[in-house]
Scaffold this motif. Structure first.
Motif, PDB file in Angstrom:
ATOM      1  N   THR A 156      88.735  18.669  -2.615  1.00  0.00           N
ATOM      2  CA  THR A 156      86.850  19.481  -2.321  1.00  0.00           C
ATOM      3  C   THR A 156      86.669  19.974  -0.703  1.00  0.00           C
ATOM      4  N   GLY A 157      88.365  18.921   0.153  1.00  0.00           N
ATOM      5  CA  GLY A 157      88.003  19.759   1.806  1.00  0.00           C
ATOM      6  C   GLY A 157      87.396  18.433   2.814  1.00  0.00           C
ATOM      7  N   ILE A 158      86.343  17.744   2.097  1.00  0.00           N
ATOM      8  CA  ILE A 158      85.812  16.697   2.533  1.00  0.00           C
ATOM      9  C   ILE A 158      86.373  15.765   3.378  1.00  0.00           C
ATOM     10  N   THR A 159      85.810  15.645   4.551  1.00  0.00           N
ATOM     11  CA  THR A 159      86.618  15.093   5.829  1.00  0.00           C
ATOM     12  C   THR A 159      85.822  14.089   6.338  1.00  0.00           C
ATOM     13  N   GLU A 160      85.322  12.688   5.691  1.00  0.00           N
ATOM     14  CA  GLU A 160      85.278  11.095   5.422  1.00  0.00           C
ATOM     15  C   GLU A 160      84.814  10.973   4.417  1.00  0.00           C
ATOM     16  N   LEU A 161      85.618  10.194   4.253  1.00  0.00           N
ATOM     17  CA  LEU A 161      85.955   8.872   2.801  1.00  0.00           C
ATOM     18  C   LEU A 161      85.243   7.307   3.446  1.00  0.00           C
ATOM     19  N   HIS A 162      84.079   7.252   2.544  1.00  0.00           N
ATOM     20  CA  HIS A 162      83.601   5.744   2.886  1.00  0.00           C
ATOM     21  C   HIS A 162      84.315   4.686   1.295  1.00  0.00           C
ATOM     22  N   LEU A 163      85.498   3.795   2.366  1.00  0.00           N
ATOM     23  CA  LEU A 163      84.983   2.357   0.994  1.00  0.00           C
ATOM     24  C   LEU A 163      84.816   1.349   0.948  1.00  0.00           C
ATOM     25  N   VAL A 164      84.317   1.043  -0.047  1.00  0.00           N
ATOM     26  CA  VAL A 164      83.750  -0.250  -0.214  1.00  0.00           C
ATOM     27  C   VAL A 164      83.955  -1.467  -1.136  1.00  0.00           C
ATOM     28  N   LEU A 165      83.653  -2.014  -0.892  1.00  0.00           N
ATOM     29  CA  LEU A 165      84.104  -3.712  -1.198  1.00  0.00           C
ATOM     30  C   LEU A 165      83.332  -4.495  -1.114  1.00  0.00           C
ATOM     31  N   SER A 166      83.165  -5.638  -1.701  1.00  0.00           N
ATOM     32  CA  SER A 166      81.894  -6.653  -1.572  1.00  0.00           C
ATOM     33  C   SER A 166      82.631  -8.396  -0.619  1.00  0.00           C
ATOM     34  N   ALA A 167      81.570  -8.402   0.348  1.00  0.00           N
ATOM     35  CA  ALA A 167      82.043 -10.031   1.086  1.00  0.00           C
ATOM     36  C   ALA A 167      82.414 -10.904   0.291  1.00  0.00           C
TER      37      ALA A 167
END
Lengths: 333, 333
Positions: free
Chosen positions: B100-111
């Motif tokens: 899509t051309g998006i420039t920032e990605l957020h990656l998630v996990l739990s502690a």
């Protein structure tokens, strides 16, 4: 004790003065019966609250919700270590209050002229003169009586905007001169932000190191507990709050009012402060309030429970097979 | 600039990342149309928001509310200085996102293991291995992409209780090793108290002085803005929040969810921080949300207005004669 990393000036024990039957019920459309008030107060005592502002000896025409002040205080059961207090606006109120045997009186004026005029119908200098007469009267009639001074609009006035700290210091000085040793600063319209709380407290504390400083906070704009935390960081050991967070602000009809005692005590306990209050019992007492006032409450902890109320782990939330679960994982945070 | 009395480590400019169309709408029963999402995002941009987590490239079966992720991002108008970001759970999501051309990605996990298992269906080590593969993939496909790591349950887990800070440091180290320079700590179940926020941030900051630390806060127990203030005092310059405070917590059905962007920005501005956001416009955009989601919102400032919205002074509140007013004065504080 709270963690060693916490600021050194933070106190270990916090006194919470409950104001629900005065500030809370005063702002309710429904007039709560004397019997119901006594039940609420008894519930608070059972939960370990030891300081309760139970009513105001104001003229019944002004606040019909508190017209039973004399009867209420007279009928309240005595408990060792529990102090009932009441607001008194003038000598007549103080006379009525002392006749009930109550041992702590709260005197109020506003820091801003327009708010004082709107609520007390006189200028601040006139209010100060009147409160001085009340103090002299009380100190003569019953010198054991504890006098607490509350400065409304101490941070912000709904008519004038931000309050100058010089104004708060000037009024505090007058209250101290009257023989008052405890001064409560009220964020009447819930407009203060935490840095202003810290700055005001720092300057007042510097000028009057010997007095007890308290905070009466409202959650009108969501900053209630942020301001309480700012107060704790500034060494405040006394907070006024209302069970269930009831007590709206007349200048913000849709707003939540006082900070909720449950939410305040929950935050205090989570940070290791002592209050002497049984939070579970307090939450249980708060949950009886909707039946009395006829509406839902603003307390968040009453709705969702304490941080330490853990949820049972029932495995993964996704019901399909393990393979497809892996494929589709990544739901929330 | 904020007042000189404020702690020296407090930053002057705060970045606010808006998450309403992702974290907010994901938790709504009603699926919001792509068109309505674009209108909300355009309204946010008009209000001066420059960082928006717009969606999540998760499998549509898991989060049908965000099934339009590809179409949404592709249709979003570009604006100079505005960064759209999206959450990606795995390589497949990253592939879709990059397309899509998006420039920032957020990656998630739990502690916490149990929360990670409940939401991502794997243990934390497996999540870390998967996120490392995503990072490697993205860095190869488009090295310009900004990667942000979010640690859920960084302070408290609804199943396990308080999170050990060692756990947060261990995961942060793994994220930094993947080439991530911005780490957001999430109070997923709104259970952290401000002192814990300060202590955790202090220890993580000490260990990783070079990374940008952010906070993703919930107001579940009323401590949202208190925790934001604690974050500010600890030098945090990045906050995630949701317009109107929407986005409930699945473990607390009655609770408010994310801190409200209006309330956060209001508090920041009241304390003199810069955000670049036009708060009046933001409040106006937030007031359009109830028609979209079909329910009232948790934002307090949206309900009552800013602290600086003064009320006209209309004289005393008591309508009777001056003499009797004097007699009956002493209404509220």
């Amino acid at each position: 004790m709270h963690d060693n990393n916490s600021p050194t000036q933070m106190p270990a024990h916090i006194k919470v003065t409950e104001v629900v039957t005065r500030d809370g019920f005063q702002n309710e459309d429904r007039v709560v019966s004397t019997k119901a008030k006594i039940q609420v107060i008894e519930g608070l005592v059972q939960a370990g609250i030891t300081s309760i502002e139970v009513t105001s000896f104001v003229h019944p025409r002004v606040v019909p919700q508190l017209a039973d002040a004399d009867e209420l205080v007279t009928r309240l059961p005595h408990h060792l270590g529990v102090v009932y207090s009441a607001l008194v606006p003038n000598i007549k109120g103080a006379q009525r209050a002392l006749a009930t045997g109550i041992t702590e009186l709260h005197l109020v004026l506003s820091a801003s002229e327009s708010h004082n005029l709107a609520n007390l119908n006189r200028c601040v200098r006139e209010s100060l003169a009147q409160l001085a007469r009340v103090c002299t009267f009380v100190q003569r009639e019953n010198p054991e009586t504890v006098l607490v001074g509350t400065i409304a609009t101490a941070f912000h006035c709904p008519f004038e905007g931000r309050t100058l700290v010089e104004r708060v210091i000037w009024i505090t000085e007058k209250l101290v001169d009257m023989g008052i040793h405890t001064v409560v600063l009220a964020d009447t319209d819930g407009a203060a932000a935490p840095l202003q709380i810290e700055q005001t407290l720092s300057l007042v504390r510097e000028r009057f190191p010997e007095i007890i400083l308290g905070l009466h906070l409202h959650n009108t704009r969501g900053m209630g507990l942020a301001n309480a935390f700012a107060g704790l960081r500034s060494g405040v050991t006394l907070f006024e709050s209302s069970l269930g967070g009831i007590g709206g602000c007349p200048f913000a009809p849709n707003a939540t009012g006082n900070i909720s005692t449950e939410d305040l005590v929950h935050m205090l306990h989570e940070m290791g402060f002592h209050t002497g209050i049984d939070l579970d019992q307090l939450i249980a007492e708060g949950r009886k309030l909707p039946a009395i006032v006829g509406h839902h409450l603003a307390s968040q902890v009453a709705k969702v429970g304490k941080s330490s109320d853990l949820h049972p782990f029932t495995g993964t939330k996704i019901a399909s097979s393990r393979a497809s679960q892996k494929e589709v994982s990544g739901h929330i945070h």
